[in-house]
Motif scaffolding. Sequence first.
Motif, PDB file in Angstrom:
ATOM      1  N   GLY A 233       0.806  -1.208   0.000  1.00  0.00           N
ATOM      2  CA  GLY A 233       0.000   0.000   0.000  1.00  0.00           C
ATOM      3  C   GLY A 233       0.838   1.256   0.000  1.00  0.00           C
ATOM      4  O   GLY A 233       0.571   2.205  -0.747  1.00  0.00           O
TER       5      GLY A 233
ATOM      6  N   ILE B   9      -5.667  -3.288  -3.319  1.00  0.00           N
ATOM      7  CA  ILE B   9      -5.645  -2.120  -4.206  1.00  0.00           C
ATOM      8  C   ILE B   9      -5.627  -2.569  -5.665  1.00  0.00           C
ATOM      9  O   ILE B   9      -6.356  -2.035  -6.508  1.00  0.00           O
ATOM     10  CB  ILE B   9      -4.432  -1.230  -3.886  1.00  0.00           C
TER      11      ILE B   9
ATOM     12  N   HIS C 169      -8.976  -3.918  -6.737  1.00  0.00           N
ATOM     13  CA  HIS C 169      -9.969  -2.847  -6.875  1.00  0.00           C
ATOM     14  C   HIS C 169      -9.772  -2.046  -8.154  1.00  0.00           C
ATOM     15  O   HIS C 169     -10.757  -1.645  -8.788  1.00  0.00           O
ATOM     16  CB  HIS C 169      -9.884  -1.924  -5.669  1.00  0.00           C
TER      17      HIS C 169
ATOM     18  N   HIS D 220     -13.983   4.668  -2.494  1.00  0.00           N
ATOM     19  CA  HIS D 220     -12.867   3.819  -2.925  1.00  0.00           C
ATOM     20  C   HIS D 220     -12.170   3.169  -1.728  1.00  0.00           C
ATOM     21  O   HIS D 220     -11.833   1.972  -1.771  1.00  0.00           O
ATOM     22  CB  HIS D 220     -11.867   4.627  -3.741  1.00  0.00           C
TER      23      HIS D 220
ATOM     24  N   ALA E  41      -4.786   5.503  -0.791  1.00  0.00           N
ATOM     25  CA  ALA E  41      -5.044   4.868  -2.086  1.00  0.00           C
ATOM     26  C   ALA E  41      -6.429   5.232  -2.595  1.00  0.00           C
ATOM     27  O   ALA E  41      -6.626   5.480  -3.794  1.00  0.00           O
ATOM     28  CB  ALA E  41      -4.907   3.352  -1.962  1.00  0.00           C
TER      29      ALA E  41
ATOM     30  N   ALA F 153      -7.334   7.072  -6.111  1.00  0.00           N
ATOM     31  CA  ALA F 153      -8.254   6.447  -7.063  1.00  0.00           C
ATOM     32  C   ALA F 153      -9.388   7.400  -7.419  1.00  0.00           C
ATOM     33  O   ALA F 153      -9.812   7.479  -8.584  1.00  0.00           O
ATOM     34  CB  ALA F 153      -8.804   5.149  -6.481  1.00  0.00           C
TER      35      ALA F 153
ATOM     36  N   ASP G  21      -2.808   3.691   4.471  1.00  0.00           N
ATOM     37  CA  ASP G  21      -2.618   3.212   3.098  1.00  0.00           C
ATOM     38  C   ASP G  21      -3.936   3.123   2.343  1.00  0.00           C
ATOM     39  O   ASP G  21      -4.039   3.520   1.181  1.00  0.00           O
ATOM     40  CB  ASP G  21      -1.959   1.827   3.110  1.00  0.00           C
ATOM     41  N   VAL G  22      -4.953   2.565   2.991  1.00  0.00           N
ATOM     42  CA  VAL G  22      -6.245   2.368   2.335  1.00  0.00           C
ATOM     43  C   VAL G  22      -6.873   3.704   1.963  1.00  0.00           C
ATOM     44  O   VAL G  22      -7.382   3.892   0.848  1.00  0.00           O
ATOM     45  CB  VAL G  22      -7.172   1.542   3.250  1.00  0.00           C
TER      46      VAL G  22
ATOM     47  N   THR H 288      -2.649  -5.569   1.590  1.00  0.00           N
ATOM     48  CA  THR H 288      -3.177  -4.250   1.238  1.00  0.00           C
ATOM     49  C   THR H 288      -2.874  -3.931  -0.218  1.00  0.00           C
ATOM     50  O   THR H 288      -3.735  -3.436  -0.952  1.00  0.00           O
ATOM     51  CB  THR H 288      -2.582  -3.168   2.160  1.00  0.00           C
TER      52      THR H 288
ATOM     53  N   ILE I 295     -11.785  -0.920  -0.966  1.00  0.00           N
ATOM     54  CA  ILE I 295     -10.510  -1.610  -0.761  1.00  0.00           C
ATOM     55  C   ILE I 295     -10.517  -2.334   0.581  1.00  0.00           C
ATOM     56  O   ILE I 295     -10.105  -3.500   0.694  1.00  0.00           O
ATOM     57  CB  ILE I 295      -9.347  -0.608  -0.839  1.00  0.00           C
TER      58      ILE I 295
END
Length: 440
Positions: free
Chosen positions: A14, A247, A250, A143, A183, A187, A179-180, A243, A147
């Motif tokens: 991530g 990503i 997704h 998003h 990201a 996105a 990180d999620v 992670t 994820i």
Amino acid sequence: MKRIHLDAVGGVAGDMFVAALLDAFPELHARVMDDARAVLPAGVGVAVLTEGESGAVRALRFGLQAGAGAGRTHARGHARTQDHAPTRGDAHDHDHGHLHDHGEAAVAPVAKPANELPAHAGTYPDMRARIANAALHPGTAAHAAAILALLARAEAAIHRVAIEDVHFHEIADWDSLLDVVAAGSLAAALDGAEWTVSPLPLGGGLVRTQHGMLPVPAPATAALLEGFDWRDDGVAGERVTPTGAAILRHLARPGRPAGGRLMASGTGAGTRSLRGMPNVLRALVFEEASPDDSYDRDTVAVIAFEVDDMTGEEIGTAAERLRAAPGVLDVSLGQLQGKKGRPATAFRLLARPDAADAVARACFEQTSTIGLRLTEERRLTLARAAGEIAGVDVKRVARPGGATAKAESDALTGATLAARRAAKVRAEAPSGQAAEDRDA
């Protein structure tokens, strides 16, 4: 349309994804950092982006730097297996964003502002609630939640627990959330981009988790990335994290980009040193080389093979059945001379890329071939529309030099060849001539 290709040189995690994309799109730095501040509780630290190198390659690193009252160091390298250097077969920590089931009761989402949620919200419902209640930029929450849900579902299935019982391991929970959300912010900012990823490094050995020793790739990673391409470069350790896998699932599809003009590139690194290569993820950003509104651009899968042991009736039947298969755009046949001078028939199919595997399976079922070639090619198509001229159905096509019309073969009726050809001439005549014919 942007095409973003992820080149997994050292692996995918991530933090590497976020660093690579922020390197390629520096204008998104403020947005991502704003979203990070909005979702992280006070005292656990702040998101940082630093410049360094990996294997003599300049790269950025993204991570969580401890803040006042954080209670422990959250710098990358402490909780990321990307940052350790195991040898094949070694066990090592497996924290970096991995979800774990601790057998706790499900915790319902808390309808509180993000900064009032518990300081160690480690369950999936807690994390989901924190994302939902944070003041994030438009699109980020959707998003990020998607994820996170992919991660939770994979872990729940692997460990046979309810998704609401899935738990982030405490050491890495805020790293994972950071990180999620980062990201998700990227996105959303790049919505509409087409994402591809190169074959992924397989790695090897074992990782130590709350469930004991697990093989690499971790079970959740392998489950998330079914259908993706992998390679074994002989370098051990966990190279793709859960992670990072979520990503990719997704956003991306395996394969090469359709091409275009290279507009930017970015490089994100982990801190672990890999033998003989930089531990980096590259992002290559392409745009259409020659935009032209008269063309539609897409990518098609091309499946080709030859057979020399089928009868004419079998070939005709196979071609019709393949033409009717879901995802097939066209089927063409050609004649050639095969080995030992035998006449052979060449099959060439165009299909949607997402249907390529199913179409390849149909080729094996309907023909005698024992091997085929599968590639992807860029395609330019002209805008077209159905119409009618002089009582005949036609296909109108907008060409750069002017529109044309072609009679549909199924619409050409007549008792004789001459009658059918006369109808074709009337339908395909230039518009002015067709009007004169009608007046006459």
